[in-house]
Enzyme design. Structure first.
Site, PDB file in Angstrom:
ATOM      1  NE  ARG A   1      -8.118  -8.210   2.262  1.00  0.00           N
ATOM      2  CZ  ARG A   1      -7.200  -7.261   2.434  1.00  0.00           C
ATOM      3  NH1 ARG A   1      -6.832  -6.491   1.429  1.00  0.00           N
ATOM      4  NH2 ARG A   1      -6.635  -7.082   3.612  1.00  0.00           N
TER       5      ARG A   1
ATOM      6  CB  THR B   1       1.278   0.335   4.708  1.00  0.00           C
ATOM      7  OG1 THR B   1       2.330   0.336   5.687  1.00  0.00           O
ATOM      8  CG2 THR B   1       1.317   1.632   3.920  1.00  0.00           C
ATOM      9  N   GLY B   2      -0.007  -2.254   5.739  1.00  0.00           N
ATOM     10  CA  GLY B   2       0.052  -3.479   6.536  1.00  0.00           C
ATOM     11  C   GLY B   2      -1.280  -4.197   6.500  1.00  0.00           C
TER      12      GLY B   2
ATOM     13  CB  THR C   1      -0.843   0.042   1.301  1.00  0.00           C
ATOM     14  OG1 THR C   1      -1.564  -1.178   1.430  1.00  0.00           O
ATOM     15  CG2 THR C   1      -1.825   1.192   1.311  1.00  0.00           C
TER      16      THR C   1
ATOM     17  N   GLY D   1      -9.728  -4.416   1.598  1.00  0.00           N
ATOM     18  CA  GLY D   1      -9.023  -4.164   2.845  1.00  0.00           C
ATOM     19  C   GLY D   1      -9.410  -2.828   3.449  1.00  0.00           C
ATOM     20  CG  ASP D   2      -6.290  -0.938   5.626  1.00  0.00           C
ATOM     21  OD1 ASP D   2      -5.964  -1.687   4.676  1.00  0.00           O
ATOM     22  OD2 ASP D   2      -5.462  -0.218   6.216  1.00  0.00           O
TER      23      ASP D   2
ATOM     24  N   GLY E   1      -4.717  -5.036   6.516  1.00  0.00           N
ATOM     25  CA  GLY E   1      -5.881  -4.162   6.522  1.00  0.00           C
ATOM     26  C   GLY E   1      -6.958  -4.578   7.491  1.00  0.00           C
TER      27      GLY E   1
HETATM   28  N1  GLY Z   1      -3.442  -2.406   3.884  1.00  0.00           N
HETATM   29  C1  GLY Z   1      -3.776  -2.963   2.644  1.00  0.00           C
HETATM   30  C2  GLY Z   1      -4.709  -4.091   2.724  1.00  0.00           C
HETATM   31  O1  GLY Z   1      -4.714  -4.833   3.678  1.00  0.00           O
HETATM   32  O2  GLY Z   1      -5.475  -4.254   1.784  1.00  0.00           O
END
Ligand code: GLY
Length: 417
Positions: free
Chosen positions: A291, A314-315, A263, A293-294, A317
């Site tokens: 899917r 980042t990381g 990210t 994410g965040d 999500g």
């Molecule tokens: N932080 C990116 C994700 O998990 O999609």
């Protein structure tokens, strides 16, 4: 009167109506939700922050994302326009495997992208999720904010929206590298059916039967129709095997940990004190198609409050979705914490809420990493990580140029110790 003016006027109207009816307005009605909208901006020192993708990837050009964004901000460009132009550089860079073109694909080998952006002074935001075929989802997210009163468009609808605006739709955003890594993941997750090429050449492939009931397949693949009573187990097995195979590729050095949940988050402030932010990603590598994410979800992978600052992440999500971490960190800054303390408190929340055995390492700590990039209205910055051992720095650009600053880590060691 636009939607935002209506909300503001309505809130003021409710307070007046309460007074007319003899009810004392709740104190928050005078000092809470309404007050920030009418508070005057303070002058600030321009600055841009991001994760290291914002300084490392230039797509063969002269500037990184933070440099491009800082130049725009100081030349009078709208802060969000400048940040998005900045992240377009790594989004288009085929060697950046966590976002945009060349981002690592989903379980079906398709690159699906998520992004959102938030405009502090205008108090609006836009997002896209599971968007296919467009290198720069951040530009589509910005168009959602600018042209509609929606926040989030997903999948085919997001692509149709972009097509209508003239965005070029690519058949495939994979590069040779992302395709090669996807094939390697398929081999690791389903070795009976995706043979190691060298073993195959030696005639030692471990071909399994197509009917093998224990075969690990992404949900939705295969020809079965109707309800499969075994589907929950298969999906669970797939999710576990997929994550294990993916993390083994990180451990073997085939994928940088930063690209597995790859990210970029980039936030900035101009001399007038306007704060904006953008987050863009190809999300979790090898994810179940669809899917999200965040990164496209306000409050999870990004939050901006023009009176307080911006936080993005980042990381993994899901950790931010469970904790609405970016919103939490901004709120902690609003309550008076500096960016470093707010970031650490947010990481502590994530650590405390991570209890499932499959998410814990041998030490009983989270087996994943999450990082936050925090920018206070004052210009103070912090970069924090659950583990400071992976990516050890974040990027900042000021009038002195682009530089890397060290992360603070909450936990010792690495996620899979
Ligand atoms: N932080 C990116 C994700 O998990 O999609």
């Amino acid at each position: 009167m636009d939607r935002r003016d209506f909300v503001r006027t309505s809130t003021v109207g409710l307070t007046a109506a309460a007074a007319t009816a003899g009810l004392a307005p709740h104190p928050a009605a005078a000092t809470g939700p309404v007050a920030p909208a009418i508070r005057r901006n303070r002058a600030a020192t321009p600055i841009v922050i991001s994760d290291l993708s914002g300084i490392r990837y230039k797509n063969g050009g002269p500037e990184s994302a933070v440099e491009r964004a800082f130049r725009g901000i100081t030349e009078g460009e709208d802060v969000l326009d400048a940040l998005v132009a900045g992240v377009n550089i790594p989004e288009r860079d085929p060697t950046e495997m966590g976002i945009g073109y060349g981002g690592l694909p989903n379980a079906d080998g398709v690159v699906q992208l998520d992004s959102c952006c938030m405009h502090g002074p205008r108090r609006w935001a836009g997002g896209v999720a599971a968007l296919e075929g467009i290198e720069t989802p951040s530009l589509v997210a910005k168009a959602v904010a600018e042209l509609t009163d929606h926040h989030l468009l997903v999948g085919a609808g997001a692509q149709a929206f972009a097509r209508a605006l003239g965005f070029e739709i690519e058949d495939d955003l994979n590069t040779e590298d992302s395709r090669r890594l996807w094939l390697e993941w398929r081999r690791r997750v389903d070795p009976g059916h995706w043979l190691d090429p060298e073993e195959r050449l030696r005639g030692q492939g471990r071909a399994g039967e197509e009917t093998d009931p224990d075969r690990i397949k992404p949900p939705g693949s295969g020809s079965s129709t109707g309800a499969d009573p075994d589907a929950p187990r298969r999906i669970r097995d797939f999710a576990d095997a997929s994550l294990e195979a993916g993390l083994s590729m990180v451990d073997d050095g085939l994928i940088p940990e930063g690209s597995f949940w790859g990210t970029i988050n980039c936030d900035g402030i101009n001399a007038a004190g306007d704060v904006c932010g953008v987050t863009t990603t190809s999300g979790l590598s090898w994810k179940i198609p669809g899917r999200t994410g965040d990164s496209p979800i306000l409050g999870a992978g990004l939050y901006v409050d023009n009176d307080v600052g911006a936080v993005g992440s980042t990381g993994r999500g899901e950790a931010n979705l469970y904790n609405l971490s970016s919103f939490l960190a901004v709120e902690l800054m609003r309550q008076g914490m500096g960016p470093l303390d707010a970031g650490m408190a947010t990481l502590e929340r994530i650590r405390g809420n991570t209890v499932e055995a499959r998410l814990l390492n041998a030490r009983g700590l989270p087996n994943f990493d999450v990082r936050f990039f925090l920018l206070a209205k004052s210009g103070e910055t912090a970069g924090v990580a659950l583990y400071g051992s992976g990516e050890t720095h974040y990027a900042v650009c000021t009038e002195n140029g682009a530089e890397e600053r060290p992360f603070e880590g909450l936990l010792e060691g690495s996620p899979r110790d």
